[in-house]
Design a protein around this motif. Sequence first.
Motif, PDB file in Angstrom:
ATOM      1  N   ALA A   1      -6.051  11.839 -11.801  1.00 17.27           N
ATOM      2  CA  ALA A   1      -7.063  11.894 -10.749  1.00 17.27           C
ATOM      3  C   ALA A   1      -8.076  10.767 -10.904  1.00 17.27           C
ATOM      4  O   ALA A   1      -8.512  10.163  -9.913  1.00 17.27           O
ATOM      5  N   ALA A   2      -8.461  10.474 -12.143  1.00 16.48           N
ATOM      6  CA  ALA A   2      -9.462   9.433 -12.396  1.00 16.48           C
ATOM      7  C   ALA A   2      -8.962   8.057 -11.970  1.00 16.48           C
ATOM      8  O   ALA A   2      -9.718   7.262 -11.385  1.00 16.48           O
ATOM      9  N   LEU A   3      -7.692   7.758 -12.230  1.00 15.90           N
ATOM     10  CA  LEU A   3      -7.161   6.456 -11.844  1.00 15.90           C
ATOM     11  C   LEU A   3      -7.023   6.365 -10.326  1.00 15.90           C
ATOM     12  O   LEU A   3      -7.300   5.317  -9.728  1.00 15.90           O
ATOM     13  N   LEU A   4      -6.600   7.456  -9.687  1.00 18.74           N
ATOM     14  CA  LEU A   4      -6.516   7.455  -8.227  1.00 18.74           C
ATOM     15  C   LEU A   4      -7.896   7.232  -7.620  1.00 18.74           C
ATOM     16  O   LEU A   4      -8.059   6.434  -6.690  1.00 18.74           O
ATOM     17  N   ARG A   5      -8.890   7.919  -8.147  1.00 23.89           N
ATOM     18  CA  ARG A   5     -10.256   7.753  -7.642  1.00 23.89           C
ATOM     19  C   ARG A   5     -10.760   6.333  -7.858  1.00 23.89           C
ATOM     20  O   ARG A   5     -11.453   5.768  -7.004  1.00 23.89           O
ATOM     21  N   ALA A   6     -10.422   5.750  -9.007  1.00 21.92           N
ATOM     22  CA  ALA A   6     -10.849   4.379  -9.288  1.00 21.92           C
ATOM     23  C   ALA A   6     -10.245   3.416  -8.270  1.00 21.92           C
ATOM     24  O   ALA A   6     -10.931   2.509  -7.770  1.00 21.92           O
ATOM     25  N   GLY A   7      -8.967   3.611  -7.949  1.00 18.36           N
ATOM     26  CA  GLY A   7      -8.326   2.767  -6.943  1.00 18.36           C
ATOM     27  C   GLY A   7      -8.972   2.913  -5.582  1.00 18.36           C
ATOM     28  O   GLY A   7      -9.213   1.919  -4.873  1.00 18.36           O
ATOM     29  N   ARG A   8      -9.276   4.150  -5.208  1.00 17.75           N
ATOM     30  CA  ARG A   8      -9.953   4.379  -3.926  1.00 17.75           C
ATOM     31  C   ARG A   8     -11.321   3.705  -3.898  1.00 17.75           C
ATOM     32  O   ARG A   8     -11.743   3.169  -2.867  1.00 17.75           O
ATOM     33  N   THR A   9     -12.027   3.766  -5.027  1.00 22.69           N
ATOM     34  CA  THR A   9     -13.349   3.145  -5.102  1.00 22.69           C
ATOM     35  C   THR A   9     -13.250   1.646  -4.840  1.00 22.69           C
ATOM     36  O   THR A   9     -14.087   1.062  -4.133  1.00 22.69           O
ATOM     37  N   VAL A  10     -12.226   1.015  -5.407  1.00 25.02           N
ATOM     38  CA  VAL A  10     -12.029  -0.428  -5.192  1.00 25.02           C
ATOM     39  C   VAL A  10     -11.780  -0.717  -3.713  1.00 25.02           C
ATOM     40  O   VAL A  10     -12.390  -1.622  -3.128  1.00 25.02           O
ATOM     41  N   ILE A  11     -10.878   0.044  -3.099  1.00 23.20           N
ATOM     42  CA  ILE A  11     -10.576  -0.177  -1.685  1.00 23.20           C
ATOM     43  C   ILE A  11     -11.806   0.080  -0.821  1.00 23.20           C
ATOM     44  O   ILE A  11     -12.084  -0.650   0.134  1.00 23.20           O
TER      45      ILE A  11
ATOM     46  N   ILE B   1      -3.869  -7.025   5.618  1.00 29.16           N
ATOM     47  CA  ILE B   1      -5.184  -7.287   5.035  1.00 29.16           C
ATOM     48  C   ILE B   1      -5.665  -8.701   5.358  1.00 29.16           C
ATOM     49  O   ILE B   1      -6.842  -8.932   5.650  1.00 29.16           O
ATOM     50  N   ASP B   2      -4.732  -9.658   5.339  1.00 28.90           N
ATOM     51  CA  ASP B   2      -5.084 -11.069   5.564  1.00 28.90           C
ATOM     52  C   ASP B   2      -4.999 -11.488   7.028  1.00 28.90           C
ATOM     53  O   ASP B   2      -5.123 -12.681   7.334  1.00 28.90           O
ATOM     54  N   MET B   3      -4.779 -10.536   7.923  1.00 27.90           N
ATOM     55  CA  MET B   3      -4.619 -10.874   9.333  1.00 27.90           C
ATOM     56  C   MET B   3      -5.947 -11.369   9.925  1.00 27.90           C
ATOM     57  O   MET B   3      -6.935 -10.641   9.951  1.00 27.90           O
ATOM     58  N   LYS B   4      -5.951 -12.590  10.381  1.00 30.23           N
ATOM     59  CA  LYS B   4      -7.146 -13.191  10.957  1.00 30.23           C
ATOM     60  C   LYS B   4      -7.267 -12.797  12.424  1.00 30.23           C
ATOM     61  O   LYS B   4      -6.277 -12.652  13.127  1.00 30.23           O
ATOM     62  N   GLY B   5      -8.501 -12.610  12.875  1.00 32.87           N
ATOM     63  CA  GLY B   5      -8.726 -12.273  14.272  1.00 32.87           C
ATOM     64  C   GLY B   5      -8.664 -10.778  14.554  1.00 32.87           C
ATOM     65  O   GLY B   5      -8.839 -10.358  15.700  1.00 32.87           O
ATOM     66  N   VAL B   6      -8.405  -9.985  13.515  1.00 29.10           N
ATOM     67  CA  VAL B   6      -8.360  -8.521  13.678  1.00 29.10           C
ATOM     68  C   VAL B   6      -9.420  -7.916  12.781  1.00 29.10           C
ATOM     69  O   VAL B   6      -9.464  -8.207  11.578  1.00 29.10           O
ATOM     70  N   GLY B   7     -10.265  -7.068  13.346  1.00 29.37           N
ATOM     71  CA  GLY B   7     -11.334  -6.441  12.569  1.00 29.37           C
ATOM     72  C   GLY B   7     -10.831  -5.243  11.779  1.00 29.37           C
ATOM     73  O   GLY B   7     -10.191  -5.400  10.740  1.00 29.37           O
ATOM     74  N   PHE B   8     -11.086  -4.058  12.270  1.00 33.99           N
ATOM     75  CA  PHE B   8     -10.696  -2.849  11.538  1.00 33.99           C
ATOM     76  C   PHE B   8      -9.189  -2.790  11.338  1.00 33.99           C
ATOM     77  O   PHE B   8      -8.413  -2.830  12.291  1.00 33.99           O
ATOM     78  N   LYS B   9      -8.757  -2.709  10.058  1.00 32.19           N
ATOM     79  CA  LYS B   9      -7.337  -2.747   9.728  1.00 32.19           C
ATOM     80  C   LYS B   9      -6.741  -1.358   9.509  1.00 32.19           C
ATOM     81  O   LYS B   9      -5.520  -1.209   9.485  1.00 32.19           O
ATOM     82  N   GLY B  10      -7.586  -0.360   9.280  1.00 33.31           N
ATOM     83  CA  GLY B  10      -7.062   0.972   9.023  1.00 33.31           C
ATOM     84  C   GLY B  10      -6.615   1.190   7.584  1.00 33.31           C
ATOM     85  O   GLY B  10      -6.112   2.270   7.253  1.00 33.31           O
ATOM     86  N   PHE B  11      -6.838   0.184   6.735  1.00 33.77           N
ATOM     87  CA  PHE B  11      -6.463   0.324   5.323  1.00 33.77           C
ATOM     88  C   PHE B  11      -7.662   0.906   4.580  1.00 33.77           C
ATOM     89  O   PHE B  11      -8.347   0.232   3.823  1.00 33.77           O
ATOM     90  N   ILE B  12      -7.903   2.166   4.832  1.00 33.18           N
ATOM     91  CA  ILE B  12      -9.060   2.862   4.286  1.00 33.18           C
ATOM     92  C   ILE B  12      -8.680   3.610   3.006  1.00 33.18           C
ATOM     93  O   ILE B  12      -7.490   3.780   2.714  1.00 33.18           O
TER      94      ILE B  12
END
Length: 244
Positions: free
Chosen positions: A37-47, A112-123
């Motif tokens: 759980a701690a590693l999953l949470r850490a990954g979410r924190t980074v994103i 993630i690197d798509m230029k010209g697009v704002g919200f990517k949905g990678f939440i």
Amino acid sequence: MRRGLIFAVFFAWAAFCALAGFVVAEEDDITTGERLAALLRAGRTVISSHQKLINDESLGNKDLTGQRVVNEALQIFAQRKGDQNLSPLDRQLFDAQVAAIKEVVDEHQGMIDMKGVGFKGFIPATFARLVNERFEEKVGDKAKIKVTAPEDLIRNRKARPDEWEQHVIERNFLSPDWPKGKSFTEEVEVNGRQSFRMLIPEYYSASCLTCHGGPKGEVDVTGYPKEGKAEGDLGGAISITLFK
């Protein structure tokens, strides 16, 4: 009579040893579950911390690679959990989780690197689901991780709680008497296999309220109506299953 006393003492000692062994085994399972759980949470924190970067439509290459996310997640994990002495099984699960994080981010580089697009949905929520699914592909015969929530808060059907999770959420986590943050553990049978199950409650932080706060019913950036929740409200739970 003396022989009977000896047998009684022997069986009492055997029972004590068996109980002690169970307690140690359960403590080991709890440690494993908390680590996952701690590693999953850490990954979410980074994103979560990189949402502004991910959604910056003016930038192309953002250098937010899978390895960078892994490195930052491991730094956060080390701060929260300290040094870890891993058994061979724990090492396998840990490595599978690290690999899942890296693969999921790398596979979404184009978006993630798509230029010209704002919200990517990678939440963070999407990231966590994808990582857990990849983790299951790697070691699903040994362990599973899932992020779920009370039925009325579910936005993705894949995150719906199973009967055991829903029961724990309703009976324990939503009870005013349940200590905030306390996990629930139980040895149960899952698909015919004896298993250790652990459910860890999660509560809304201030950053969550952008999508889950008020006003209730207003559509958020992801296209879902807000739930009108407040900081500290129960928002979900991390479900860990370790197969015996």
